[in-house]
Design a protein around this motif. Structure first.
Motif, PDB file in Angstrom:
ATOM      1  N   MET A   1       0.848  -1.169   0.000  1.00  0.00           N
ATOM      2  CA  MET A   1       0.000   0.000   0.000  1.00  0.00           C
ATOM      3  C   MET A   1       0.896   1.234   0.000  1.00  0.00           C
ATOM      4  O   MET A   1       1.821   1.341   0.774  1.00  0.00           O
ATOM      5  N   SER A   2       0.624   2.142  -0.896  1.00  0.00           N
ATOM      6  CA  SER A   2       1.435   3.342  -1.006  1.00  0.00           C
ATOM      7  C   SER A   2       0.778   4.476  -0.218  1.00  0.00           C
ATOM      8  O   SER A   2      -0.415   4.701  -0.310  1.00  0.00           O
ATOM      9  N   PHE A   3       1.595   5.174   0.534  1.00  0.00           N
ATOM     10  CA  PHE A   3       1.114   6.257   1.388  1.00  0.00           C
ATOM     11  C   PHE A   3       1.439   7.597   0.746  1.00  0.00           C
ATOM     12  O   PHE A   3       2.580   7.851   0.369  1.00  0.00           O
ATOM     13  N   GLN A   4       0.418   8.453   0.601  1.00  0.00           N
ATOM     14  CA  GLN A   4       0.617   9.788   0.056  1.00  0.00           C
ATOM     15  C   GLN A   4      -0.539  10.677   0.484  1.00  0.00           C
ATOM     16  O   GLN A   4      -1.686  10.255   0.485  1.00  0.00           O
ATOM     17  N   THR A   5      -0.211  11.912   0.872  1.00  0.00           N
ATOM     18  CA  THR A   5      -1.243  12.880   1.237  1.00  0.00           C
ATOM     19  C   THR A   5      -0.738  14.300   0.983  1.00  0.00           C
ATOM     20  O   THR A   5       0.424  14.594   1.217  1.00  0.00           O
ATOM     21  N   ALA A   6      -1.624  15.148   0.490  1.00  0.00           N
ATOM     22  CA  ALA A   6      -1.279  16.548   0.262  1.00  0.00           C
ATOM     23  C   ALA A   6      -1.308  17.277   1.602  1.00  0.00           C
ATOM     24  O   ALA A   6      -2.277  17.167   2.352  1.00  0.00           O
ATOM     25  N   LEU A   7      -0.248  18.009   1.903  1.00  0.00           N
ATOM     26  CA  LEU A   7      -0.196  18.799   3.134  1.00  0.00           C
ATOM     27  C   LEU A   7      -0.664  20.226   2.878  1.00  0.00           C
ATOM     28  O   LEU A   7      -1.311  20.840   3.718  1.00  0.00           O
ATOM     29  N   THR A   8      -0.304  20.757   1.717  1.00  0.00           N
ATOM     30  CA  THR A   8      -0.727  22.081   1.251  1.00  0.00           C
ATOM     31  C   THR A   8      -0.846  21.983  -0.265  1.00  0.00           C
ATOM     32  O   THR A   8      -0.603  20.915  -0.838  1.00  0.00           O
ATOM     33  N   GLY A   9      -1.131  23.099  -0.892  1.00  0.00           N
ATOM     34  CA  GLY A   9      -1.208  23.099  -2.348  1.00  0.00           C
ATOM     35  C   GLY A   9       0.109  22.796  -3.034  1.00  0.00           C
ATOM     36  O   GLY A   9       0.133  22.338  -4.168  1.00  0.00           O
ATOM     37  N   VAL A  72       8.865  11.164   2.571  1.00  0.00           N
ATOM     38  CA  VAL A  72       9.492  12.447   2.260  1.00  0.00           C
ATOM     39  C   VAL A  72       8.404  13.495   2.086  1.00  0.00           C
ATOM     40  O   VAL A  72       7.275  13.182   1.706  1.00  0.00           O
ATOM     41  N   LEU A  73       8.759  14.731   2.368  1.00  0.00           N
ATOM     42  CA  LEU A  73       7.927  15.864   2.010  1.00  0.00           C
ATOM     43  C   LEU A  73       8.489  16.376   0.704  1.00  0.00           C
ATOM     44  O   LEU A  73       9.705  16.572   0.578  1.00  0.00           O
ATOM     45  N   GLU A  74       7.624  16.570  -0.281  1.00  0.00           N
ATOM     46  CA  GLU A  74       8.067  16.932  -1.618  1.00  0.00           C
ATOM     47  C   GLU A  74       7.336  18.186  -2.094  1.00  0.00           C
ATOM     48  O   GLU A  74       6.142  18.342  -1.878  1.00  0.00           O
ATOM     49  N   ARG A 109       5.914  27.078   8.644  1.00  0.00           N
ATOM     50  CA  ARG A 109       4.669  27.036   7.864  1.00  0.00           C
ATOM     51  C   ARG A 109       3.667  26.014   8.401  1.00  0.00           C
ATOM     52  O   ARG A 109       2.589  25.849   7.832  1.00  0.00           O
ATOM     53  N   GLY A 110       4.033  25.296   9.453  1.00  0.00           N
ATOM     54  CA  GLY A 110       3.139  24.276   9.995  1.00  0.00           C
ATOM     55  C   GLY A 110       3.141  22.979   9.210  1.00  0.00           C
ATOM     56  O   GLY A 110       2.310  22.104   9.452  1.00  0.00           O
ATOM     57  N   LEU A 111       4.077  22.828   8.285  1.00  0.00           N
ATOM     58  CA  LEU A 111       4.110  21.636   7.433  1.00  0.00           C
ATOM     59  C   LEU A 111       4.395  20.371   8.216  1.00  0.00           C
ATOM     60  O   LEU A 111       3.766  19.334   7.989  1.00  0.00           O
TER      61      LEU A 111
END
Length: 180
Positions: A1-9, A72-74, A109-111
């Motif tokens: 299962m691949s994990f990915q989520t948008a944190l901001t735009g 990673v944050l990208e 930025r709260g990231l």
């Protein structure tokens, strides 16, 4: 299962890929001075894509085996941070350890707070973990603010816990119980 989520735009938290060696090396070179007080001393080779290419596959395998979740944050194809869930133990413990850093140009930025919140939800809802643990240097108030904002509580003090910046340093230990 691949994990990915948008944190901001413009920033996404995603599972580490075997193709991330170049971007990781670039991120570590870019943040070498910024990260030096908070991380173990690194050999010169650490700052090369070759070093990461040779070792990345182990982290990808740890992810697929469920023993860790290296992410990673990208932003715009560049790695701008790491958030790692390691030492995952199932059974009676159901625990994992968090470690993270953010690019010098992306602080404030709260990231990382959003990233840790996403990892907490994933750890609880998808991985079935009961508890997460993290440790920070006593003077790392930014990291402590992330943890307390997300709901972690301080549970102890660990003398000479990790060798950071070339010295054995004390750490403050935090935990978050995911299932009450």
């Amino acid at each position: 299962m691949s994990f990915q989520t948008a944190l901001t735009g413009d920033v996404t938290l995603r599972e580490l890929s075997k193709d991330d060696a170049d971007a990781l090396a670039d991120a570590y070179v870019r943040n070498r001075e910024h990260l030096a007080p908070w991380e173990p001393e690194r050999p010169e080779e650490f700052y090369t894509a070759e070093w990461h290419r040779e070792r990345l596959w182990t982290q990808v395998l740890e992810n697929s085996a469920g023993r860790a979740l290296y992410t990673v944050l990208e932003s715009d194809g560049r790695i701008v941070g790491r958030l790692n869930l390691t030492d995952v133990v199932h059974g009676a413990f159901e625990n994992g350890h968090l470690g993270y850093w953010i690019d010098a140009g992306f602080t404030g930025r709260g990231l990382m707070t959003r990233a840790v919140e996403a990892m907490v939800a994933h750890s609880r809802d998808e991985l079935g973990l009961h508890r997460l643990q993290a440790a920070t240097l006593p003077h790392n108030t930014a990291s402590q603010a992330v943890l307390t904002h997300v709901g972690f509580e301080r549970i102890g003090f660990a003398p000479s816990y990790l060798k950071i910046a070339g010295e054995w340093q004390d750490h403050v230990v935090y935990q978050l119980i995911l299932h009450g």
